[in-house]
Design an enzyme around this catalytic site. Structure first.
Site, PDB file in Angstrom:
ATOM      1  N   ASP A  76      -5.907  -9.639   2.243  1.00 20.05           N
ATOM      2  CA  ASP A  76      -5.125  -8.480   2.663  1.00 20.05           C
ATOM      3  C   ASP A  76      -3.888  -8.967   3.414  1.00 20.05           C
ATOM      4  O   ASP A  76      -3.981  -9.833   4.293  1.00 20.05           O
ATOM      5  CB  ASP A  76      -5.958  -7.560   3.559  1.00 20.05           C
ATOM      6  CG  ASP A  76      -5.266  -6.229   3.806  1.00 20.05           C
ATOM      7  OD1 ASP A  76      -5.486  -5.303   3.013  1.00 20.05           O
ATOM      8  OD2 ASP A  76      -4.508  -6.135   4.792  1.00 20.05           O
ATOM      9  N   ASN A 107       6.679  -2.107   5.399  1.00 24.12           N
ATOM     10  CA  ASN A 107       7.291  -1.019   4.635  1.00 24.12           C
ATOM     11  C   ASN A 107       8.138  -0.115   5.515  1.00 24.12           C
ATOM     12  O   ASN A 107       9.247   0.280   5.147  1.00 24.12           O
ATOM     13  CB  ASN A 107       6.203  -0.193   3.943  1.00 24.12           C
ATOM     14  CG  ASN A 107       5.816  -0.762   2.594  1.00 24.12           C
ATOM     15  OD1 ASN A 107       6.589  -1.479   1.970  1.00 24.12           O
ATOM     16  ND2 ASN A 107       4.615  -0.444   2.138  1.00 24.12           N
ATOM     17  N   GLU A 165      -1.988  -3.417  -0.739  1.00 23.06           N
ATOM     18  CA  GLU A 165      -1.754  -4.801  -0.329  1.00 23.06           C
ATOM     19  C   GLU A 165      -3.028  -5.634  -0.380  1.00 23.06           C
ATOM     20  O   GLU A 165      -3.090  -6.726   0.192  1.00 23.06           O
ATOM     21  CB  GLU A 165      -1.173  -4.837   1.085  1.00 23.06           C
ATOM     22  CG  GLU A 165      -2.119  -4.400   2.190  1.00 23.06           C
ATOM     23  CD  GLU A 165      -2.121  -2.904   2.435  1.00 23.06           C
ATOM     24  OE1 GLU A 165      -2.517  -2.488   3.535  1.00 23.06           O
ATOM     25  OE2 GLU A 165      -1.725  -2.142   1.523  1.00 23.06           O
ATOM     26  N   ASP A 213       7.789  -4.124  -1.991  1.00 22.00           N
ATOM     27  CA  ASP A 213       7.460  -4.555  -3.355  1.00 22.00           C
ATOM     28  C   ASP A 213       7.764  -6.030  -3.547  1.00 22.00           C
ATOM     29  O   ASP A 213       7.020  -6.755  -4.219  1.00 22.00           O
ATOM     30  CB  ASP A 213       8.242  -3.723  -4.365  1.00 22.00           C
ATOM     31  CG  ASP A 213       7.747  -2.290  -4.452  1.00 22.00           C
ATOM     32  OD1 ASP A 213       6.659  -2.009  -3.917  1.00 22.00           O
ATOM     33  OD2 ASP A 213       8.456  -1.450  -5.030  1.00 22.00           O
TER      34      ASP A 213
END
Length: 427
Positions: free
Chosen positions: A252, A260, A294, A269
């Site tokens: 993770d 973000n 993620e 991305d």
């Protein structure tokens, strides 16, 4: 990429050695069946490019056969049709390769439909029978297939180079299918365009194009489009084939939501693609999958936890040391058109933009971004009845890694001491 070429080579060997010698009726039915099946598959899976490639191939074969009156296109209208097809078919394949896939909408159907209609009219006008052509038709069956004009060979070679470059750049099955279908069509024209062997090559081209639809559907279903890693469905299929012992690691990205909010979803991305590229090169015989968001998974068949810890530590260090170069602090202030993530509501989009603006004000001014990852790993044991239990154990180890400070590896057996590492930009 190589499978259609191998099939084409096998068909050629069977045809020219006499091991496969079907009559013209069977071959014609096979060509029609392959074309219809490919058209139905292309329509069902919204692949307009393959649909029009098959339609172009069918019209080309029908034009040559009609104007050649069933014999070798040596002279007259048949040779004209052969030359016209030799120029138009590679052109159509290249144009369809560059066309953006939009499914079967009116805006996407009109240009290729008009193109094929205009081409059909041009071929019909150019191939009008001459007054003396009827007297020569009886002699066509005695003539050998003429050599293809230089213009035809050049058109096919140029189209093949373009399609090969596009396949190497994008690795899409459509470009590979168009390339090998073009090769099969060239062989059909080389042997006269009509008759048992040419129609068999046209049928092979249709089968290759239909196979490209299936391969594209498989790629979309079993591979993640953003990261190009195998997707969750491929992960679950891999679990069904596992035999003990095996290890599963859950990975993770640390503080990905903060990434973000601070830098925007485009940068997020890029982070996902960067981390996925490191996961794809994991050592120790592991195969990485994107499970969603993620979160990633790595499967190590035939390995225990002690076998994979060194490889996972190397992976963790590689992710930590990787740098993502940003485009600049003002990169998100420029107009960038509709955002797929904020189209659900204008008020929600404005709120998200305000949050990002506030977070960006406190973001570091560095032009490089680094991330870290937390990893939990578990190994199959006798008491574990299924792979789901191994995944749950790896998830619990991942949560412990998060709670212990992130950027570390935890095993399902016991907590591990963490060696001191440098702080990452967004960890």
């Amino acid at each position: 990429m190589l499978t259609p070429g191998i099939c084409l080579a096998a068909i050629a060997a069977l045809l020219h050695t006499g091991l496969l010698a079907p009559n013209i009726t069977i071959v014609t039915y096979a060509f029609c069946a392959a074309t219809i099946a490919g058209l139905l598959l292309a329509w069902r899976f919204h692949s307009s490019r393959i649909f029009f490639a098959l339609l172009s191939l069918f019209l080309a074969q029908q034009a040559i056969e009609y104007f050649s009156t069933g014999h070798v296109a040596a002279t007259g209208p048949g040779s004209t049709a052969l030359a016209a097809v030799g120029l138009l078919l590679p052109l159509n394949f290249v144009l369809l390769s560059f066309q953006q896939e939009k499914g079967f909408t009116s805006s996407s159907l009109a240009p290729p439909s008009l193109m094929l209609f205009v081409q059909s009219v041009i071929v019909a006008v150019l191939c009008r029978p001459e007054p003396s052509a009827a007297a020569q038709r009886a002699l066509h069956h005695t003539l050998a297939p003429p050599p293809l004009p230089f213009a035809t060979l050049f058109a096919f070679a140029a189209a093949a180079v373009v399609l090969l470059i596009r396949f190497l750049l994008f690795h899409k099955p459509v470009e590979g299918g168009l390339l090998w279908a073009l090769a099969a069509s060239l062989l059909a024209l080389h042997f006269g365009g009509v008759g048992r062997i040419p129609v068999a090559y046209f049928a092979t081209a249709a089968i290759i194009l239909a196979g490209a639809v299936v391969e594209t559907s498989y790629l979309l279903a079993y591979h993640d489009e953003l990261t190009t890693l195998p997707s969750r469905r491929a992960f679950h299929d891999a679990l069904l084939r596992l035999e003990a012992p095996y290890s599963i690691a859950m990975v993770d990205i640390d503080h990905f939501k903060r990434c973000n909010d601070t830098y925007g979803h485009d940068t997020g991305d890029q982070v996902l693609r960067m981390v996925a590229s490191r996961l794809a090169r994991v050592t120790g015989g592991g195969q990485a999958y994107r499970c969603g968001g993620e979160e990633f998974a790595i499967v190590f068949p035939g390995k225990t936890t002690s076998d994979v810890l060194e490889h996972l530590e190397k992976l963790r260090a590689t992710i930590e040391s990787s740098k993502l170069r940003l485009r600049g602090p003002d990169r998100r202030q420029e107009t960038r058109g509709p955002d797929r993530r904020i189209q659900r509501g204008r008020g929600r989009g404005q709120t998200g933009h305000a949050i990002r603006q506030l977070a960006r004000a406190n973001a570091p001014a560095s032009s490089e971004l680094s991330v870290t990852a937390s990893i939990g790993v578990a190994t199959s044991r006798r008491e574990n009845a299924s792979a789901e239990e191994v995944i749950q154990a790896a998830d619990k180890a991942l949560y412990r890694a998060k709670a212990a400070g992130r950027n570390r590896i935890e095993t399902a057996a016991a907590p591990r001491r963490r060696t001191r590492t440098k702080e990452a930009g967004i960890a």
